[in-house]
Structures are given as C-alpha cells and as structure tokens.
Design an enzyme around this catalytic site. Structure first.
Site, mmCIF file in Angstrom:
data_model
loop_
_atom_site.group_PDB
_atom_site.id
_atom_site.type_symbol
_atom_site.label_atom_id
_atom_site.label_comp_id
_atom_site.label_asym_id
_atom_site.label_seq_id
_atom_site.Cartn_x
_atom_site.Cartn_y
_atom_site.Cartn_z
ATOM 1 N N PRO A 108 0.805 -0.989 -0.047
ATOM 2 C CA PRO A 108 0.149 -0.008 -0.067
ATOM 3 C C PRO A 108 0.851 1.083 -0.003
ATOM 4 C CG PRO A 108 -0.786 -1.517 1.544
ATOM 5 C CD PRO A 108 0.517 -2.080 1.069
ATOM 6 N N CYS A 109 0.445 2.235 -0.790
ATOM 7 C CA CYS A 109 1.287 3.302 -1.035
ATOM 8 C C CYS A 109 0.709 4.653 -0.750
ATOM 9 C CB CYS A 109 1.936 3.633 -2.437
ATOM 10 S SG CYS A 109 0.312 3.647 -3.621
ATOM 11 N N GLN A 110 -0.551 4.512 -0.069
ATOM 12 C CA GLN A 110 -1.195 5.999 0.202
ATOM 13 C C GLN A 110 -0.224 6.724 1.093
ATOM 14 O OE1 GLN A 110 -2.527 3.246 -0.137
ATOM 15 N NE2 GLN A 110 -4.373 3.238 -1.282
ATOM 16 N N HIS A 155 2.718 7.296 1.279
ATOM 17 C CA HIS A 155 3.846 8.000 0.675
ATOM 18 C C HIS A 155 3.531 9.105 -0.515
ATOM 19 C CE1 HIS A 155 6.188 4.528 1.969
ATOM 20 N NE2 HIS A 155 5.380 3.671 1.399
#
Length: 353
Positions: free
Chosen positions: A99-101, A103
């Site tokens: 999950p990249c939210q 960043h």
C-alpha cells in the site's frame, strides 16, 4: 510466481508479458491481498492456484531491528499460515505492490510516516521465507523519502540474504503509453544483478502516445452493467462539466469551483477536462469523480468510464473485472481496483529488467 498486495493483477500482467517475450511461462502460484474481491479478479484472469484473502503481515513471523541500511532480521523469517507455507521452495519470483497511500504527495497529513509503510518490509521477509530467487516491488516514487527508510532497509535485508538489488523509476509515457504515471521499483535477484530499470526504460523509449490513441473507440460505447455506467453527478458538478464544454475550456476557473478551492492553492487539474492530444494524467481511484482530478472526457459531458480507465492502465479489453457472474462488481470496487493498479507497461519493463 507469488503476488503480494496483488490487487486486480496489473503488475502481473506486465511481468507475464515480459516472461512470454523472453520465452518463459509465468505460472501464478498464489495471489495474496486483504481485498477478497481483488484476489478473485486476479485469479480469474491469471489462473492462480492459491487464493489467499488475508493481511500479508498476518501470514509471517519476522522481526526487524534497525532502520534503513542498518536493518537486520532478528531471525530467519517464517511463514506461519498453512496455505502460504505450501509456497516454500515453489516460488521463483515475488511480485508486490505494498500500500502506497502513506507515501503519496497527495496525502499531506500522513505522508512518509504512515505505519502502512512498514508493510514494505513484509516483501523481503516473504522472499527469504519462500526461497524466491527474484523480487519485484513497485510503489510511488515518494517511497524513497519514507521516514522509516523502508527502501534502504529492504535493500539491506535482501543483500544480507544474498540478493543483488537495483532501484529506479519507470515512466509509462516515456515508454509510449498514453498515461503520465511513474512508479518506483526495487528489483532483486540471487544469481546476478538485475538490469538498471531507468537505463532499460531509456533504451525502450518511444514517441509519446496521446489519450485519444488509447480510448477513441470507446467514446460512445453503450451503457452496460460491466464497465460502462451512467454516472450520477451532483447538480453542481453537472454545471461545472457543462461550463467546460459550453466555453470550450479544459480548466475550470476559480469562480466555478467550490468555495474551499477558491483561494487559488488547489490543483489546477481538479474538475479539469482531459486533453485529447496529450497523455492522460495519472489514473487514480477518483477517475469517476470530477473533483478528484482531470478526469472529464475530452468530447463527452462525463468522466472516464471504468472501461476507459482500464484501457489507460493497460488492461486488455477481455480482462474480467467481474469474478462473480451473478453479481457484477460495484462502482466503488471498480474504481479502487482499476485506479490502484500498475499500468501494464511498467510491470513489463520491470520484468525485462
């Protein structure tokens, strides 16, 4: 192959294309995600042997001490789930899109200090526990600035286990794809150094293709219950869409925006109409919402359909986003799956590297 945080399978789609061109078969051993619907979409399209709907972290026992380059596993990572344990010794490559939210530069409050960033470390743990010889991790470019230094930590953990690691960005539009999305990749393999993905991207550079190249034939696709909807807009958003077309504009003036956007600091692209002859902006989960970006169709008074967005993400038209024939996937599911996916060309160049 094993795919962690697999989503609907965009990364695997590109990786499979690279495998096929290099003379290899990609056999999907397992897809793991806490979104059961996404796992089913993935498995429906990739013929996956094991579907595991669970938190990736819950399947592993590992502990890391130290930050960044000083990170070390306190003991050999171990898989503690029976279904996942069957993968030990049966996996050549681990694909992952943690999950990249946390960043994302769009998420100012939690940027670069989100606890979810630690999920990045589950990938080297899984690779080492299964004995995989290759690793592909994709994320947003801002992951490199994470306060917990998860990229440097992952590189260190893999190198200590005998992997050779390269890092770099890939740009969809520079590869001739009609979307400006870029992703950051960590690539690792045991027997030799992976190619530098940025150099490979330069070698594969192509003339940029525009939005219209990608979706022109879908302009008037009839409404159906699969990937084309009649979107419901508020009266205000309907008025904003009409204003853009009535005035032949692509950017909405401040006077037409919500009051909270009228201080002039908002993104210019929000409520924007797309340009036919430029690559599409980055597709996100908000592609069906005018206020989430430049997602209003260039010639029709509506936002992108899921079918158009899927095309721009590199999914073939035959890709099945409805794993349960008796119950079509919802608008919310489609926007999440398609918007969060990795464009196929980026998985492809990572696979080649």
């Amino acid at each position: 192959g094993l795919d962690l945080f697999c989503g609907p399978g965009g990364l695997a789609l590109g990786f499979t294309q690279a495998c096929n061109e290099l003379g290899f078969d990609f056999v999907s051993e397992a897809a793991i995600d806490d979104d059961a619907g996404a796992v089913d979409v993935y498995a429906t399209n990739h013929g996956t042997k094991r579907r595991i709907s669970a938190s990736v972290r819950s399947l592993l026992d590992f502990q890391v001490r130290g930050v960044g380059k000083k990170a070390k596993f306190l003991y050999e990572p171990e898989i503690v789930d029976d279904a996942a344990a069957e993968l030990v010794g049966n996996v050549d490559v681990v694909l992952a899109g943690p999950p990249c939210q946390g960043h994302s530069n769009l998420n100012n409050h939690s940027r670069r200090s989100d606890r979810r960033n630690e999920l990045y470390l589950t990938v080297p743990a899984f690779a080492i526990a299964t004995g995989a010889s290759m690793v592909v991790i994709e994320n947003v470019p801002a992951v490199i600035h994470d306060r917990q230094q998860v990229v440097a930590a992952t590189k260190a953990l893999l190198e200590q286990a005998g992997y050779h690691v390269t890092l770099g960005r890939a740009f969809a539009d520079r590869l001739g794809w009609p979307q400006t999305r870029q992703r950051f990749f960590l690539l690792a393999r045991k027997d030799s150094m992976p190619a530098e993905i940025e150099q490979l991207g330069q070698a594969l550079a192509s003339d940029k293709r525009d939005l219209w190249w990608g979706i022109k034939d879908l302009e008037d696709e009839p409404v159906n219950d699969r990937l084309v909807f009649d979107s419901a807009y508020s009266d205000e958003n309907r008025r904003r869409i009409n204003w853009l077309f009535d005035n032949d504009e692509h950017n909405l003036p401040l006077s037409e925006r919500p009051e909270c956007h009228q201080d002039g600091t908002t993104y210019n692209s929000v409520y924007g109409r797309m340009f036919k002859h430029k690559p599409a902006p980055t597709i996100t989960t908000g592609f069906m919402t005018p206020g989430r970006g430049r997602y209003i169709h260039p010639t029709r008074r509506r936002t992108l359909t899921p079918g158009e967005a899927a095309r721009l993400q590199g999914f073939p038209d035959v890709y099945d986003f409805h794993p349960y024939p008796e119950k079509p996937s919802s608008k919310a599911q489609l926007s999440k799956w398609i918007g969060d996916a990795v464009p196929m060309p980026l998985g492809y160049v990572a696979g080649l590297a």
